[in-house]
Enzyme design. Structure first.
Site, PDB file in Angstrom:
ATOM      1  N   SER A 126      -3.110 -13.620   1.472  1.00  0.00           N
ATOM      2  CA  SER A 126      -4.125 -12.572   1.632  1.00  0.00           C
ATOM      3  C   SER A 126      -4.729 -12.095   0.312  1.00  0.00           C
ATOM      4  O   SER A 126      -5.771 -11.458   0.313  1.00  0.00           O
ATOM      5  CB  SER A 126      -3.546 -11.382   2.391  1.00  0.00           C
ATOM      6  N   HIS A 182      -1.760  -5.696  -1.940  1.00  0.00           N
ATOM      7  CA  HIS A 182      -3.206  -5.618  -1.705  1.00  0.00           C
ATOM      8  C   HIS A 182      -3.872  -4.722  -2.739  1.00  0.00           C
ATOM      9  O   HIS A 182      -3.215  -3.950  -3.431  1.00  0.00           O
ATOM     10  CB  HIS A 182      -3.503  -5.112  -0.296  1.00  0.00           C
ATOM     11  N   ASP A 205      -6.905  -2.589   5.495  1.00  0.00           N
ATOM     12  CA  ASP A 205      -5.541  -2.652   6.025  1.00  0.00           C
ATOM     13  C   ASP A 205      -5.188  -1.602   7.067  1.00  0.00           C
ATOM     14  O   ASP A 205      -4.012  -1.434   7.376  1.00  0.00           O
ATOM     15  CB  ASP A 205      -4.542  -2.513   4.867  1.00  0.00           C
TER      16      ASP A 205
END
Length: 186
Positions: free
Chosen positions: A55, A102, A128
């Site tokens: 990701s 992230h 998210d």
């Protein structure tokens, strides 16, 4: 049987065997103390994590080993848990044990409210919010963020991914290490 060195194990005296077992315990306890010392120095419960998914590509690949820091990075300013937009953080969602790596895309903080962050993977199309705890739109920086990424080593973490995906490998590796410590004489 002799290929593994098990025949040497039979010839060890009890005192030698105990010495080897204690050496193995010393190695394990030293590794544990180094981990805890690193945790205290970085102010992070998990100062080193492995990227488990794609990701965050192209910034980080699956298997990269990340080093985290949870203290103020700006030495000339007073200590605050300030996180900038664009910073890469690692967080745990309440109720889940998997660290997520992230980038911060938005932050909110009022005069009397804690710092809240919205994150998104570089390789993801959406933010998210689906990953957060039910009813939550933001992360609480103080409670959910483990640390900010300050460095990495590419692909070294694949060892831990392989050990997690194949539990028998972990058992075999620990068994071989224990056997080598017991059998090897100094």
């Amino acid at each position: 049987m002799d290929a593994l060195g098990l025949s040497k194990l039979r010839h060890l005296k009890p005192r030698q065997l105990l010495s080897q077992v204690l050496n193995f315990a010393l190695i394990l306890s030293t590794a544990f103390m180094l981990w805890k010392g690193l945790s205290v120095a970085t102010d992070s419960p998990s100062p080193i994590v492995v990227v488990l998914s794609g990701s965050m590509e192209p910034a980080f690949q699956r298997g990269d080993l990340l080093f985290l820091w949870n203290r103020n990075l700006e030495l000339d300013s007073p200590p605050t848990p300030g996180t900038r937009v664009g910073e890469i953080v690692v967080y745990n969602v309440i109720g889940k044990d998997i660290p997520i790596v992230h980038r911060v895309v938005r932050k909110h903080q009022g005069p009397k409210t804690p710092l809240h962050l919205l994150t998104k993977g570089d390789n993801n199309h959406a933010d998210d919010t689906e990953l957060y705890a039910r009813g939550r739109w933001y992360l609480d920086r103080e409670k959910e963020v483990i640390g900010s990424v300050v460095g990495y080593v590419p692909f070294v973490g694949y060892v831990t991914i392989m050990l997690s995906e194949h539990p028998w490998m972990k058992t075999a590796l620990l068994g071989i290490m224990g056997l080598l410590v017991i059998v090897q004489r100094e």
